[in-house]
Write a protein that holds these residues in place. Structure first.
Motif, short mmCIF file in Angstrom:
data_model
loop_
_atom_site.label_atom_id
_atom_site.label_comp_id
_atom_site.label_asym_id
_atom_site.label_seq_id
_atom_site.Cartn_x
_atom_site.Cartn_y
_atom_site.Cartn_z
N ASP A 1 0.95 -1.07 -0.04
CA ASP A 1 -0.03 -0.05 -0.09
C ASP A 1 0.87 1.26 0.00
OD1 ASP A 1 0.80 0.45 2.68
OD2 ASP A 1 -1.13 -0.33 3.61
N SER A 2 0.38 2.43 0.37
CA SER A 2 1.17 3.63 0.40
C SER A 2 2.43 3.80 1.33
CB SER A 2 0.22 4.78 0.66
OG SER A 2 -0.32 4.71 1.85
N SER A 3 2.29 2.69 2.13
CA SER A 3 3.51 2.61 3.06
C SER A 3 4.54 1.73 2.52
CB SER A 3 3.12 2.20 4.55
OG SER A 3 2.30 0.95 4.51
N GLY A 4 4.29 1.00 1.48
CA GLY A 4 5.22 0.23 0.77
C GLY A 4 4.94 -1.41 1.18
N PRO A 5 5.90 -2.21 0.62
CA PRO A 5 5.36 -3.65 0.50
C PRO A 5 5.33 -4.14 2.11
CG PRO A 5 7.35 -3.27 -0.77
CD PRO A 5 7.16 -2.09 0.06
N TYR A 6 4.38 -5.11 2.21
CA TYR A 6 4.22 -6.01 3.36
C TYR A 6 5.26 -7.14 3.40
CZ TYR A 6 0.49 -2.90 5.05
OH TYR A 6 -0.36 -1.71 5.42
N ASN B 1 -8.80 -24.04 0.90
CA ASN B 1 -10.03 -23.70 -0.17
C ASN B 1 -10.50 -22.38 0.25
OD1 ASN B 1 -9.58 -25.92 -1.81
ND2 ASN B 1 -10.47 -27.12 -0.31
N ILE B 2 -10.09 -21.39 0.91
CA ILE B 2 -10.39 -20.07 0.96
C ILE B 2 -10.38 -19.25 -0.17
CG2 ILE B 2 -10.13 -18.14 2.70
CD1 ILE B 2 -9.10 -20.05 4.76
N ASP B 3 -11.49 -18.38 -0.32
CA ASP B 3 -11.45 -17.69 -1.65
C ASP B 3 -10.64 -16.42 -1.49
OD1 ASP B 3 -11.88 -16.44 -4.09
OD2 ASP B 3 -13.89 -16.37 -4.08
N TYR B 4 -9.64 -16.17 -2.04
CA TYR B 4 -8.53 -14.89 -1.89
C TYR B 4 -8.24 -14.32 -3.06
CZ TYR B 4 -4.21 -17.21 -3.54
OH TYR B 4 -3.61 -17.74 -4.27
N LYS B 5 -7.89 -13.07 -2.82
CA LYS B 5 -7.31 -12.24 -4.04
C LYS B 5 -6.08 -11.40 -3.41
CE LYS B 5 -10.73 -13.08 -6.84
NZ LYS B 5 -10.32 -13.69 -8.38
N ILE B 6 -4.86 -11.31 -4.33
CA ILE B 6 -3.95 -10.47 -3.90
C ILE B 6 -4.18 -9.23 -4.44
CG2 ILE B 6 -1.35 -10.38 -3.64
CD1 ILE B 6 -1.51 -13.30 -4.48
N ASP B 7 -3.70 -8.10 -3.88
CA ASP B 7 -3.92 -6.63 -4.56
C ASP B 7 -2.99 -5.69 -3.94
OD1 ASP B 7 -4.89 -4.99 -6.24
OD2 ASP B 7 -6.95 -5.16 -5.59
N ILE B 8 -2.90 -4.46 -4.95
CA ILE B 8 -1.81 -3.47 -4.23
C ILE B 8 -2.97 -2.15 -4.30
CG2 ILE B 8 -0.17 -2.01 -5.10
CD1 ILE B 8 1.26 -4.38 -6.13
N TYR B 9 -2.68 -1.49 -3.13
CA TYR B 9 -3.53 -0.13 -3.00
C TYR B 9 -2.72 0.88 -2.68
CZ TYR B 9 -6.39 -4.02 -1.56
OH TYR B 9 -7.33 -5.29 -1.41
N PRO B 10 -2.60 1.77 -3.87
CA PRO B 10 -1.56 3.17 -3.92
C PRO B 10 -2.09 4.10 -2.81
CG PRO B 10 -2.87 2.96 -5.87
CD PRO B 10 -2.92 1.57 -5.19
#
Length: 348
Positions: A265-270, A286-295
């Protein structure tokens, strides 16, 4: 471990939390509700000087602890000025578009405990009076005001009600639960995640679930202004996981139906390894998940890192559409988030 999740119980917590106004700086009422629920569960918790609540569930390993956070404070506004005609100039609490509150009902909370309803309007709210000037007026704090549901026409009229500069303005949530599992409301950021953590605590206590590591649940009350979790996190915390919203929308990978895992996110990579482990747990279960980036996003995990805590940090949460406006999510996203929190807490 097989655990049955009761959607009605999760809904119970979320409905109750959404009913209680809690803009940043005005969280005593919501804290009192949470403390009552935690006492009923016989949970082990403390309240920090700043008003955060920390619930601790002992694990097999007490030296290496995990802390999950969610924030109970929300967006809102405060009275900046009482105008000569009795209306209220306002200043936002937290970052949102003023268009998102144009025409919204609200309640003004005074220091003496009185409440007054009103509506947020522009200073030119009628096209029949102002025509194109009303349509084209920029929605900025300077061009917005609260019209009280009271017979006031002067500054003194409003002051005589006990309203003053600094009083909190709480926006109506307009909460709706649909038959198809959608939840529409203001402040799903982050009350949806607070409900998830509260139900997690209930499940762990009532089912005698012992996490692999002592696990803390940090309910923050100053996240929207950036310093919620900068202080007082449990001393032995080695992993800090903020449970906040994912942000689906154009150009994003997040979903209203899944748990979203933020890579940056705006603070950088986790933390890379922690993110990978969380994803592995989703795949294995089998947990539905998504990876994303939030600027344009920061979290309590960002605050922890910015304060200098030596921890691995991650950010997860249910996908919430139209963040910082009139928001929407789905029960599937809450259940997926709940499942990830519980299943990860069992990992060594």
């Amino acid at each position: 471990m097989s655990i049955n999740y009761n959607k009605d119980r999760l809904t119970y917590y979320l409905e109750n939390i959404l009913k209680i106004s809690s803009p940043t700086g005005y969280t005593n009422n919501i804290n009192n509700y949470l403390k009552k629920e935690l006492k009923d569960l016989k949970a082990n918790f403390i309240e920090t000087t700043k008003g955060a609540l920390i619930v601790t569930i002992k694990g097999l390993d007490d030296s290496y602890q995990r802390t999950f956070s969610a924030h109970v404070d929300t967006l809102g506004a405060m009275v900046k000025e009482i105008k000569s005609n009795g209306t209220l100039a306002l200043i936002p609490v937290g970052g949102y578009m003023m268009t998102a509150i144009d025409g919204e009902n609200c309640t003004v909370e005074t220091l003496d405990g009185s409440s007054y309803t009103g509506t947020v309007q522009t200073i030119k709210p009628s096209v029949h009076i102002s025509g194109d000037e009303a349509r084209e007026l920029k929605r900025t704090p300077e061009n917005m005001e609260v019209i009280l549901d009271e017979r006031v026409s002067s500054k003194s009229d409003t002051e005589n009600l006990g309203i003053n500069v600094g009083d909190f303005i709480c926006l109506d949530t307009r909460t709706t639960f649909t038959e198809k599992g959608y939840i529409k409301s203001r402040y799903l950021d982050d009350k949806a995640s607070v409900a998830v953590l509260l139900y997690t605590i209930e499940l762990m206590i009532n089912n005698d679930i012992k996490p692999a590591h002592t696990t803390n649940f940090f309910i923050s009350n100053y996240e929207e202004v950036g310093h919620g979790a900068k202080a007082s996190i449990p001393e032995n915390t080695r992993e800090f996981i903020a449970v906040d919203m994912g942000a689906p929308g154009p150009g994003q990978n997040s979903s209203e139906y899944a748990v979203c895992i933020c890579a940056k996110d705006s603070s950088g990579p986790y933390d890379y390894n922690l993110r990978k482990t969380l994803i592995d747990v989703c795949v294995e279960n089998n947990i539905d998940y998504k990876i994303d980036i939030y600027p344009y996003y920061g979290s309590d995990a960002s605050a922890v890192l910015g304060a200098g805590w030596d921890v691995k940090a991650a950010l997860i949460g249910p996908g919430v559409f139209a963040s910082h406006a009139y928001e929407r999510t789905h029960m599937d996203a809450l259940i997926a988030t709940l499942d990830l929190v519980i299943k990860y807490s069992l990992c060594k």
